[in-house]
Design a protein around this motif. Sequence first.
Motif: not given
Length: 129
Positions: A28, A30, A61, A63, A65
């Motif tokens: 993943g 971010t 994934t 993510n 923010k």
Amino acid sequence: MHEMGITQSLLNIALDHAQRANATRINGLTIVVGELSSVVDDSVQFYWDFISQGTIAEKATLNFKRIPAAARCTDCGHTAPLDRETYACPACGSGSLAIVAGEEFFLESIDVDLAASSPAPEQKETSHA
């Protein structure tokens, strides 16, 4: 359409860092995206699903923010969330504002699986001559 280019850059950065860490899989990422940036999460995800195929980042994934927009009044120095209806300082009413948050776009972190023989990133060997 600029999301294709930035998504490719994200993939290149992730693959480069994963290779240097001797990672076997990227799980993943971010991604920090400011409210005022023109980046569309769904478009980045769409391109990611396509261009990551066949790499160790496939099915990673993403993510997102989100960072809210904030402005600092250049007259009184007050910093507050940006009011997109008035574009005025809530403390003094001035319209002289400088954006201090909300335009960000960067890769904050990458979650990877390391090869069994890889040392943890903080365990770097050093030699002294």
